[in-house]
Design an enzyme around this catalytic site. Sequence first.
Site, PDB file in Angstrom:
ATOM      1  N   ASP A   1     -19.436  32.769  43.404  1.00  0.00           N
ATOM      2  CA  ASP A   1     -20.265  32.901  43.967  1.00  0.00           C
ATOM      3  C   ASP A   1     -21.194  32.697  44.895  1.00  0.00           C
ATOM      4  O   ASP A   1     -21.546  31.063  44.811  1.00  0.00           O
ATOM      5  CB  ASP A   1     -20.997  33.818  42.795  1.00  0.00           C
ATOM      6  CG  ASP A   1     -21.873  35.102  43.399  1.00  0.00           C
ATOM      7  OD1 ASP A   1     -21.136  35.698  44.442  1.00  0.00           O
ATOM      8  OD2 ASP A   1     -22.096  35.449  42.652  1.00  0.00           O
TER       9      ASP A   1
ATOM     10  N   HIS B   1     -17.469  31.689  53.225  1.00  0.00           N
ATOM     11  CA  HIS B   1     -16.160  32.116  52.638  1.00  0.00           C
ATOM     12  C   HIS B   1     -15.028  31.031  53.130  1.00  0.00           C
ATOM     13  O   HIS B   1     -14.399  29.845  52.509  1.00  0.00           O
ATOM     14  CB  HIS B   1     -14.872  33.357  53.171  1.00  0.00           C
ATOM     15  CG  HIS B   1     -15.374  34.486  52.349  1.00  0.00           C
ATOM     16  ND1 HIS B   1     -16.800  34.629  51.478  1.00  0.00           N
ATOM     17  CD2 HIS B   1     -16.270  35.863  53.301  1.00  0.00           C
ATOM     18  CE1 HIS B   1     -16.683  35.786  50.989  1.00  0.00           C
ATOM     19  NE2 HIS B   1     -17.078  36.496  52.421  1.00  0.00           N
TER      20      HIS B   1
ATOM     21  N   GLU C   1     -12.811  45.154  43.536  1.00  0.00           N
ATOM     22  CA  GLU C   1     -13.910  46.071  43.755  1.00  0.00           C
ATOM     23  C   GLU C   1     -14.111  45.161  45.388  1.00  0.00           C
ATOM     24  O   GLU C   1     -14.504  45.911  46.433  1.00  0.00           O
ATOM     25  CB  GLU C   1     -14.766  45.807  43.063  1.00  0.00           C
ATOM     26  CG  GLU C   1     -14.977  46.172  41.440  1.00  0.00           C
ATOM     27  CD  GLU C   1     -14.481  45.757  40.725  1.00  0.00           C
ATOM     28  OE1 GLU C   1     -13.975  44.456  40.493  1.00  0.00           O
ATOM     29  OE2 GLU C   1     -13.502  46.312  39.707  1.00  0.00           O
TER      30      GLU C   1
ATOM     31  N   ARG D   1     -15.472  45.988  50.760  1.00  0.00           N
ATOM     32  CA  ARG D   1     -16.325  45.077  51.252  1.00  0.00           C
ATOM     33  C   ARG D   1     -15.784  45.158  52.846  1.00  0.00           C
ATOM     34  O   ARG D   1     -14.150  46.185  52.895  1.00  0.00           O
ATOM     35  CB  ARG D   1     -16.287  43.848  51.388  1.00  0.00           C
ATOM     36  CG  ARG D   1     -16.662  44.027  49.698  1.00  0.00           C
ATOM     37  CD  ARG D   1     -16.752  41.690  49.859  1.00  0.00           C
ATOM     38  NE  ARG D   1     -17.552  41.609  48.837  1.00  0.00           N
ATOM     39  CZ  ARG D   1     -18.136  40.145  48.215  1.00  0.00           C
ATOM     40  NH1 ARG D   1     -18.096  39.228  49.097  1.00  0.00           N
ATOM     41  NH2 ARG D   1     -18.836  39.945  47.408  1.00  0.00           N
TER      42      ARG D   1
ATOM     43  N   LEU E   1      -1.936  20.105  37.308  1.00  0.00           N
ATOM     44  CA  LEU E   1      -2.447  21.437  37.572  1.00  0.00           C
ATOM     45  C   LEU E   1      -1.829  22.503  37.626  1.00  0.00           C
ATOM     46  O   LEU E   1      -1.357  22.599  38.564  1.00  0.00           O
ATOM     47  CB  LEU E   1      -3.773  21.569  38.377  1.00  0.00           C
ATOM     48  CG  LEU E   1      -4.485  22.315  38.120  1.00  0.00           C
ATOM     49  CD1 LEU E   1      -5.579  22.233  37.155  1.00  0.00           C
ATOM     50  CD2 LEU E   1      -5.630  21.860  39.563  1.00  0.00           C
TER      51      LEU E   1
ATOM     52  N   ILE F   1     -20.239  38.798  33.615  1.00  0.00           N
ATOM     53  CA  ILE F   1     -18.787  38.491  33.923  1.00  0.00           C
ATOM     54  C   ILE F   1     -18.661  39.781  35.277  1.00  0.00           C
ATOM     55  O   ILE F   1     -17.321  38.888  35.922  1.00  0.00           O
ATOM     56  CB  ILE F   1     -18.382  38.751  32.315  1.00  0.00           C
ATOM     57  CG1 ILE F   1     -16.658  38.099  32.288  1.00  0.00           C
ATOM     58  CG2 ILE F   1     -18.223  40.337  32.052  1.00  0.00           C
ATOM     59  CD1 ILE F   1     -17.161  36.579  31.952  1.00  0.00           C
ATOM     60  N   SER F   2     -18.882  40.114  35.490  1.00  0.00           N
ATOM     61  CA  SER F   2     -18.149  40.815  36.884  1.00  0.00           C
ATOM     62  C   SER F   2     -16.689  40.502  37.025  1.00  0.00           C
ATOM     63  O   SER F   2     -16.203  41.004  37.851  1.00  0.00           O
ATOM     64  CB  SER F   2     -18.160  40.277  38.409  1.00  0.00           C
ATOM     65  OG  SER F   2     -19.680  40.061  38.539  1.00  0.00           O
TER      66      SER F   2
HETATM   67  C1  FPP Z   1     -18.329  35.562  46.038  1.00  0.00           C
HETATM   68  O1  FPP Z   1     -19.786  35.575  47.332  1.00  0.00           O
HETATM   69  C2  FPP Z   1     -17.029  35.210  46.769  1.00  0.00           C
HETATM   70  C3  FPP Z   1     -15.578  35.827  46.887  1.00  0.00           C
HETATM   71  C4  FPP Z   1     -16.038  36.995  47.337  1.00  0.00           C
HETATM   72  C5  FPP Z   1     -14.714  35.449  47.620  1.00  0.00           C
HETATM   73  C6  FPP Z   1     -14.701  33.923  47.337  1.00  0.00           C
HETATM   74  C7  FPP Z   1     -13.677  34.104  48.576  1.00  0.00           C
HETATM   75  C8  FPP Z   1     -13.096  31.729  48.990  1.00  0.00           C
HETATM   76  C9  FPP Z   1     -14.010  30.804  47.939  1.00  0.00           C
HETATM   77  C10 FPP Z   1     -12.165  31.768  49.816  1.00  0.00           C
HETATM   78  C11 FPP Z   1     -10.584  31.956  49.840  1.00  0.00           C
HETATM   79  C12 FPP Z   1     -10.161  31.469  48.482  1.00  0.00           C
HETATM   80  C13 FPP Z   1      -9.705  30.792  48.564  1.00  0.00           C
HETATM   81  C14 FPP Z   1      -9.152  30.499  46.994  1.00  0.00           C
HETATM   82  C15 FPP Z   1      -8.829  30.127  49.115  1.00  0.00           C
HETATM   83  P1  FPP Z   1     -20.613  36.879  48.096  1.00  0.00           P
HETATM   84  O2  FPP Z   1     -19.001  36.666  49.193  1.00  0.00           O
HETATM   85  O3  FPP Z   1     -19.849  38.009  46.948  1.00  0.00           O
HETATM   86  O4  FPP Z   1     -20.979  36.524  47.572  1.00  0.00           O
HETATM   87  P2  FPP Z   1     -23.090  36.531  47.839  1.00  0.00           P
HETATM   88  O5  FPP Z   1     -22.484  36.868  46.832  1.00  0.00           O
HETATM   89  O6  FPP Z   1     -23.643  35.020  48.543  1.00  0.00           O
HETATM   90  O7  FPP Z   1     -22.855  37.743  48.801  1.00  0.00           O
END
Ligand code: FPP
Length: 243
Positions: A14, A31, A61, A65, A125, A189-190
């Site tokens: 997150d 990201h 969910e 976005r 892994l 836990i979302s």
């Molecule tokens: C949460 O941060 C993160 C996500 C919803 C996406 C996670 C994806 C990646 C790390 C990249 C792609 C994954 C792989 C496995 C290559 P947020 O956007 O909710 O952050 P915020 O709460 O600060 O807005």
Amino acid sequence: MNRDLPAHIAIIMDGNGRWAAERNLPRIAGHSAGVSAVRKVVEECARLKIPHLTLFAFSTENWNRPQEEVGGLMVLLDQYLKKELNTLMKNKVRLTTIGHLEDLPDNVQHTLRDVVKRSAGNEGLTLTLALSYSGRDDILKAVRGAARAVMRGDLSPDDIGPETFSSFLYTRGIPDPDLLIRTSGEQRISNFLLWQVAYTEFWVTDKLWPDFSSEDLHEAIETFRSRERRFGMTSEQVKGGKT
Ligand code: FPP
């Protein structure tokens, strides 16, 4: 004290959006930086010989976005899989997925299936990506699967215990997480692995996901190893090795 390494680490990655906002960058830049953190953590878990790592990459969910962000995330995922294939193979990482894979764009599904197939024989892994995943959907899927088996006459309702139920979940064959890491300071836990975290140790850091490093992973593991896991028993029972 529990000195064992966790056999399964699950991570809620997150804070990508906040990381980008702090730098006046578009969310997708967060990201993209998050992908670099994924790469480092996967390599470190492989090096430490952790058997299972599960990453919450996209929730059901998250489809709500902005379209631009969703599309950008799908591109990043596809690129990550294509670019990392050689490294995953070199590190003997086996890729699996949980969630509604069928919801993903066709090209991403194709890339995922290809990497899953090519890496199936790897014995290091197991990296599980939770994609279009919802913990509640996972439980509902298991309920439906068990109900169908009962209706076919293959299963008696009285035989549905935790193990049988788990075999109907997306995570069948994967042990429950020992350690759950969440970044960005949020303590929830979302809708992640709801059934599977019954006895999981939680570790939360204020660091945003793109800033998460190998040192943070080591700190989480060391904290886990210093905790006493009682599984509902008393401390004396655990110390005496009684079950
Ligand atoms: C949460 O941060 C993160 C996500 C919803 C996406 C996670 C994806 C990646 C790390 C990249 C792609 C994954 C792989 C496995 C290559 P947020 O956007 O909710 O952050 P915020 O709460 O600060 O807005």
